[in-house]
Write an enzyme that holds these catalytic residues in place. Structure first.
Site, PDB file in Angstrom:
ATOM      1  N   GLU A 106       0.724  -1.022  -0.330  1.00  0.00           N
ATOM      2  CA  GLU A 106      -0.124  -0.063   0.072  1.00  0.00           C
ATOM      3  C   GLU A 106       0.758   1.671   0.470  1.00  0.00           C
ATOM      4  O   GLU A 106       0.051   1.884  -0.615  1.00  0.00           O
ATOM      5  CB  GLU A 106      -1.473  -0.322   1.474  1.00  0.00           C
ATOM      6  CG  GLU A 106      -1.596  -1.280   1.281  1.00  0.00           C
ATOM      7  CD  GLU A 106      -3.001  -0.633  -0.020  1.00  0.00           C
ATOM      8  OE1 GLU A 106      -2.948  -0.079  -0.998  1.00  0.00           O
ATOM      9  OE2 GLU A 106      -3.513  -2.247  -0.721  1.00  0.00           O
ATOM     10  N   TYR A 134      -5.465   6.048   5.026  1.00  0.00           N
ATOM     11  CA  TYR A 134      -4.823   5.451   4.286  1.00  0.00           C
ATOM     12  C   TYR A 134      -4.554   3.466   4.129  1.00  0.00           C
ATOM     13  O   TYR A 134      -5.402   2.618   4.194  1.00  0.00           O
ATOM     14  CB  TYR A 134      -5.412   5.784   2.309  1.00  0.00           C
ATOM     15  CG  TYR A 134      -4.716   5.232   1.906  1.00  0.00           C
ATOM     16  CD1 TYR A 134      -5.851   3.899   1.109  1.00  0.00           C
ATOM     17  CD2 TYR A 134      -2.926   4.027   1.619  1.00  0.00           C
ATOM     18  CE1 TYR A 134      -5.257   3.765   0.342  1.00  0.00           C
ATOM     19  CE2 TYR A 134      -2.961   3.585   0.437  1.00  0.00           C
ATOM     20  CZ  TYR A 134      -4.134   2.998  -0.332  1.00  0.00           C
ATOM     21  OH  TYR A 134      -3.364   2.198  -1.196  1.00  0.00           O
ATOM     22  N   ASP A 179      -9.095   5.419  -1.001  1.00  0.00           N
ATOM     23  CA  ASP A 179      -7.443   6.244  -2.248  1.00  0.00           C
ATOM     24  C   ASP A 179      -8.486   7.036  -3.062  1.00  0.00           C
ATOM     25  O   ASP A 179     -10.086   7.702  -3.126  1.00  0.00           O
ATOM     26  CB  ASP A 179      -6.150   5.528  -2.893  1.00  0.00           C
ATOM     27  CG  ASP A 179      -7.435   4.457  -3.682  1.00  0.00           C
ATOM     28  OD1 ASP A 179      -8.517   4.330  -3.553  1.00  0.00           O
ATOM     29  OD2 ASP A 179      -7.226   3.225  -4.363  1.00  0.00           O
TER      30      ASP A 179
END
Length: 369
Positions: free
Chosen positions: A45, A128, A146
């Site tokens: 991520e 996030y 996102d």
């Protein structure tokens, strides 16, 4: 856990069911989707932030081969971490991962936090990334927002306000959280991101093939092309820069950028920006004198490299150069470290993308002795 800020005009629960049915058939086979390891999901991520999936895949695989767990990342020299990240850009991501790994080993007994709040306390982890780890690794009912998810909900809710505004961000987060099917947060969050990546794209979205088109207010109002509302694009700055390949006894002078600021901790060829009215050659002589206290003879131009970064475009003028007095000792005014290295040693160090292109040219054409 994040607060619920669900908007009034939410789609029905059939939205989630339809989305998950589509995802089961359409999901791409990506390496980070084959694991529930929180460390691997964290790494993926962080890499995926402002970087395309196809670019990330080989970096992710190399990263896990080099640093298979938090302990190995924490124990690695920062230079090795930056080298592994070389070419991905936004190097603060790598530095923060390294710093966070050390913190996990030193303060948390080597274990990643299992709570949203605990993850947010680590360097470089924001809402996030914390949402991604909590939902995908731990399957906690935490939303993940996102750029893809923002775009999806800006269209589903037909949002007239810019998505980067605080009120809009709260509304999107609230909508995402309210629609999570209990116990399926990981799948749901990945499905939302996949929908934005494959169907609800920035340009030419495939509305006819969208599994949740019946819930899309922007499609109903024919405003899809104007959603999301985005802030004006920032102008990129054009920079003229000179750099010198200074050779002495077959070795090249390089310097390591300071630990804070743009491209911190990366190696580079000495040089700097041109002042108004300066030629590239004049700028190079001045930069060597100011930053290294070295008087150089500027020689033949090697090349001009143009490279675009996020906020600026660089035109890099590169010259061979040599010290007028070989016995001079470079000073440390604008760098953390200085080294004289053999050409073959350049490949083992992390450089900005423009410098890496120069190195590839030098390896091909050779360095004068």
């Amino acid at each position: 856990m994040p607060e619920k800020n669900a908007p009034q005009k939410l789609p029905s629960k059939d939205f989630s069911r339809s989305l998950l049915r589509w995802y089961e058939e359409a999901a791409r086979d990506l390496p980070w989707r084959r694991t529930s390891d929180p460390y691997a999901i964290w790494a993926s991520e962080i890499m995926l932030q402002q970087t395309q999936v196809k670019t990330v895949i080989p970096y992710f695989l190399r990263w896990l081969a080099a640093f298979p767990n938090i302990s190995s990342l924490a124990g690695a020299p920062l230079d090795d971490v930056l080298k592994m990240w070389e070419g991905l850009g936004y190097y603060s991501r790598a530095r923060n991962m390294h710093k966070a790994a050390k913190e996990i080993m030193d303060k948390l007994d080597g274990r990643m936090p299992r709570t949203y709040k605990g993850l947010l306390e680590l360097p470089g982890i924001g809402a996030y990334t914390a949402g991604a780890v909590c939902s995908i690794a731990y399957n906690q009912d935490v939303p993940l927002v996102d750029a893809n998810v923002k775009r999806v909900f800006a269209r589903i809710l037909d949002m007239e306000k810019p998505v980067e505004q605080t009120a809009a961000a709260r509304e999107i987060r609230g909508a995402a959280e309210s629609l999570i099917p209990s116990g399926k947060a990981g799948l749901f969050n990945q499905a939302l991101m996949e929908l934005g990546a494959l169907v609800c794209t920035p340009k030419n979205p495939d509305c006819a093939g969208c599994p949740v088109s019946l819930h899309c207010l922007a499609l109903k109002e024919q405003t899809v092309d104007s959603r999301p509302v985005l802030p004006p694009k920032k102008k990129t700055q054009a920079l003229e820069v000179s750099a010198g390949v200074c050779v002495r006894d077959g070795k090249i002078l390089i310097q390591k950028r300071l630990p804070k600021g743009l491209m911190a901790g990366l190696w580079e060829f000495p040089g700097g920006k041109l002042n108004s009215g300066e030629s590239p050659e004049q700028a190079l002589v001045r930069e060597f004198a100011e930053e290294l206290e070295i008087d150089i003879q500027c020689g033949e131009k090697i090349t001009v490299i143009q490279h675009a970064y996020t906020r600026f475009r660089v035109r890099l003028h590169v010259f061979w150069c040599s010290m007028k007095e070989p016995a001079q000792t470079p000073a440390l005014h604008a760098a953390e470290e200085i080294r004289w290295v053999l050409p073959k040693e350049l490949d083992g160090l992390a450089f900005p993308s423009a410098d890496r292109r120069l190195i590839q040219m030098l390896m091909k054409d050779g360095v004068p002795v």
